[in-house]
Motif scaffolding. Structure first.
Motif, PDB file in Angstrom:
ATOM      1  N   SER A 169      -6.659  11.721  30.934  1.00 12.37           N
ATOM      2  CA  SER A 169      -6.444  10.623  30.009  1.00 12.37           C
ATOM      3  C   SER A 169      -5.024  10.080  30.155  1.00 12.37           C
ATOM      4  N   ARG A 170      -4.858   8.881  29.677  1.00 13.91           N
ATOM      5  CA  ARG A 170      -3.554   8.209  29.719  1.00 13.91           C
ATOM      6  C   ARG A 170      -3.347   7.567  28.368  1.00 13.91           C
ATOM      7  N   LYS A 171      -2.230   7.868  27.727  1.00 14.76           N
ATOM      8  CA  LYS A 171      -1.922   7.294  26.425  1.00 14.76           C
ATOM      9  C   LYS A 171      -0.977   6.116  26.601  1.00 14.76           C
ATOM     10  N   LEU A 172      -1.322   5.009  25.941  1.00 13.62           N
ATOM     11  CA  LEU A 172      -0.525   3.800  26.017  1.00 13.62           C
ATOM     12  C   LEU A 172      -0.077   3.367  24.626  1.00 13.62           C
ATOM     13  N   GLU A 173       1.187   3.071  24.524  1.00 11.51           N
ATOM     14  CA  GLU A 173       1.703   2.479  23.298  1.00 11.51           C
ATOM     15  C   GLU A 173       2.015   1.021  23.598  1.00 11.51           C
ATOM     16  N   ARG A 174       2.262   0.247  22.554  1.00 13.10           N
ATOM     17  CA  ARG A 174       2.545  -1.178  22.735  1.00 13.10           C
ATOM     18  C   ARG A 174       3.709  -1.393  23.710  1.00 13.10           C
ATOM     19  N   ASN A 175       4.732  -0.544  23.643  1.00 12.27           N
ATOM     20  CA  ASN A 175       5.883  -0.678  24.549  1.00 12.27           C
ATOM     21  C   ASN A 175       5.469  -0.527  26.015  1.00 12.27           C
ATOM     22  N   ASP A 176       4.508   0.359  26.285  1.00 11.65           N
ATOM     23  CA  ASP A 176       4.015   0.540  27.662  1.00 11.65           C
ATOM     24  C   ASP A 176       3.336  -0.724  28.165  1.00 11.65           C
ATOM     25  N   ILE A 177       2.552  -1.348  27.300  1.00 16.67           N
ATOM     26  CA  ILE A 177       1.833  -2.563  27.676  1.00 16.67           C
ATOM     27  C   ILE A 177       2.825  -3.693  27.924  1.00 16.67           C
ATOM     28  N   VAL A 178       3.822  -3.823  27.055  1.00 16.28           N
ATOM     29  CA  VAL A 178       4.846  -4.862  27.215  1.00 16.28           C
ATOM     30  C   VAL A 178       5.635  -4.624  28.502  1.00 16.28           C
ATOM     31  N   THR A 194       0.846  -1.189   0.000  1.00 18.72           N
ATOM     32  CA  THR A 194       0.000   0.000   0.000  1.00 18.72           C
ATOM     33  C   THR A 194       0.878   1.234   0.000  1.00 18.72           C
ATOM     34  N   SER A 195       0.246   2.348  -0.210  1.00 13.74           N
ATOM     35  CA  SER A 195       1.014   3.590  -0.213  1.00 13.74           C
ATOM     36  C   SER A 195       1.583   3.888   1.170  1.00 13.74           C
ATOM     37  N   THR A 196       0.890   3.450   2.240  1.00 11.40           N
ATOM     38  CA  THR A 196       1.416   3.709   3.581  1.00 11.40           C
ATOM     39  C   THR A 196       2.584   2.782   3.891  1.00 11.40           C
ATOM     40  N   ALA A 197       2.700   1.671   3.165  1.00 14.70           N
ATOM     41  CA  ALA A 197       3.811   0.758   3.416  1.00 14.70           C
ATOM     42  C   ALA A 197       5.145   1.429   3.112  1.00 14.70           C
ATOM     43  N   LYS A 198       5.143   2.396   2.189  1.00 14.12           N
ATOM     44  CA  LYS A 198       6.364   3.117   1.871  1.00 14.12           C
ATOM     45  C   LYS A 198       6.817   3.964   3.054  1.00 14.12           C
ATOM     46  N   GLN A 199       5.845   4.424   3.828  1.00 18.07           N
ATOM     47  CA  GLN A 199       6.161   5.250   4.988  1.00 18.07           C
ATOM     48  C   GLN A 199       6.491   4.403   6.209  1.00 18.07           C
ATOM     49  N   GLY A 200       6.181   3.132   6.160  1.00 15.27           N
ATOM     50  CA  GLY A 200       6.395   2.261   7.313  1.00 15.27           C
ATOM     51  C   GLY A 200       5.144   2.184   8.147  1.00 15.27           C
ATOM     52  N   PRO A 201       5.052   1.187   9.004  1.00 10.90           N
ATOM     53  CA  PRO A 201       3.849   1.032   9.828  1.00 10.90           C
ATOM     54  C   PRO A 201       3.717   2.162  10.838  1.00 10.90           C
ATOM     55  N   GLN A 202       2.476   2.535  11.089  1.00  9.19           N
ATOM     56  CA  GLN A 202       2.203   3.573  12.073  1.00  9.19           C
ATOM     57  C   GLN A 202       2.121   2.941  13.457  1.00  9.19           C
ATOM     58  N   GLU A 203       2.637   3.642  14.444  1.00  7.51           N
ATOM     59  CA  GLU A 203       2.581   3.160  15.826  1.00  7.51           C
ATOM     60  C   GLU A 203       1.165   3.356  16.345  1.00  7.51           C
ATOM     61  N   VAL A 204       0.592   2.302  16.916  1.00  3.58           N
ATOM     62  CA  VAL A 204      -0.753   2.363  17.472  1.00  3.58           C
ATOM     63  C   VAL A 204      -0.658   2.848  18.910  1.00  3.58           C
ATOM     64  N   MET A 205      -1.560   3.767  19.255  1.00  7.36           N
ATOM     65  CA  MET A 205      -1.609   4.295  20.615  1.00  7.36           C
ATOM     66  C   MET A 205      -3.041   4.185  21.109  1.00  7.36           C
ATOM     67  N   ILE A 206      -3.207   3.721  22.327  1.00  4.85           N
ATOM     68  CA  ILE A 206      -4.524   3.634  22.961  1.00  4.85           C
ATOM     69  C   ILE A 206      -4.607   4.757  23.979  1.00  4.85           C
ATOM     70  N   GLU A 207      -5.695   5.532  23.918  1.00  5.81           N
ATOM     71  CA  GLU A 207      -5.885   6.602  24.887  1.00  5.81           C
ATOM     72  C   GLU A 207      -7.060   6.247  25.779  1.00  5.81           C
ATOM     73  N   LEU A 208      -6.790   6.117  27.062  1.00  2.00           N
ATOM     74  CA  LEU A 208      -7.820   5.835  28.054  1.00  2.00           C
ATOM     75  C   LEU A 208      -8.222   7.154  28.688  1.00  2.00           C
ATOM     76  N   ALA A 209      -9.488   7.510  28.531  1.00  3.14           N
ATOM     77  CA  ALA A 209      -9.952   8.797  29.045  1.00  3.14           C
ATOM     78  C   ALA A 209     -11.082   8.570  30.034  1.00  3.14           C
ATOM     79  N   ASP A 210     -11.024   9.283  31.142  1.00  5.77           N
ATOM     80  CA  ASP A 210     -12.107   9.263  32.113  1.00  5.77           C
ATOM     81  C   ASP A 210     -12.224  10.650  32.722  1.00  5.77           C
ATOM     82  N   GLY A 211     -12.977  10.780  33.770  1.00  6.95           N
ATOM     83  CA  GLY A 211     -13.193  12.082  34.387  1.00  6.95           C
ATOM     84  C   GLY A 211     -11.941  12.720  34.946  1.00  6.95           C
ATOM     85  N   ASP A 212     -10.912  11.923  35.221  1.00 10.05           N
ATOM     86  CA  ASP A 212      -9.682  12.440  35.811  1.00 10.05           C
ATOM     87  C   ASP A 212      -8.621  12.797  34.777  1.00 10.05           C
TER      88      ASP A 212
END
Length: 147
Positions: free
Chosen positions: A114-123, A94-112
């Motif tokens: 938010s916290r952003k998590l990347e795969r490295n944080d989970i590992v 794909t055209s994005t393959a030329k740019q390399g894979p994008q890093e996935v980030m999960i953002e957990l948001a609540d009333g207090d």
């Protein structure tokens, strides 16, 4: 982490529920496979046994470690699924393959906030969990006067 505190309180108040023996569960599986209605023998009572005193501490330590382990496993699976959604099949050109894979980030948001998590944080958190379990067990032994 207030969700974990609420789960702990509910679990302690609910008590320990009786469970079937491995033999009874195996028989129930055989009954279901052969289209018979499984019969369970719970003995004299099926009511939950209250958790009190030092048993509460032991139960809570085990529950917290298991719950955090399950939560991290779920986050890992979510990150892997999001990675597939965002980056697609690695074998496709794909055209994005030329740019390399994008890093996935999960953002957990609540009333207090938010916290952003990347795969490295989970590992990293998963790697540290056995150490946390040992520390919780040491704390439990100390609080119960076993050290």
């Amino acid at each position: 982490m207030d969700w974990l505190i609420f789960e702990l309180m509910e679990g302690i108040q609910a008590g320990k529920h009786p469970s079937e023996s491995p033999d009874a569960l195996a028989q129930a599986r055989r009954d279901v496979r052969s289209d018979r209605s499984p019969e369970f023998d719970f003995g004299p009572t099926t009511e939950a046994v209250p958790i009190s005193g030092d048993d509460q501490i032991e139960w809570a330590v085990e529950y917290v470690a298991n719950r955090l382990d399950a939560t991290l496993a779920e986050l890992g699976r979510a990150a892997a699924n999001l990675d597939i959604i965002v980056n697609g099949n690695a074998s496709k050109a794909t055209s994005t393959a030329k740019q390399g894979p994008q890093e996935v980030m999960i953002e957990l948001a609540d009333g207090d906030g938010s916290r952003k998590l990347e795969r490295n944080d989970i590992v990293a958190a998963s790697t540290e969990l056995p150490g946390l379990r040992k520390e919780l067990e040491a704390w439990s032994a100390q609080v119960r006067g076993q050290v």
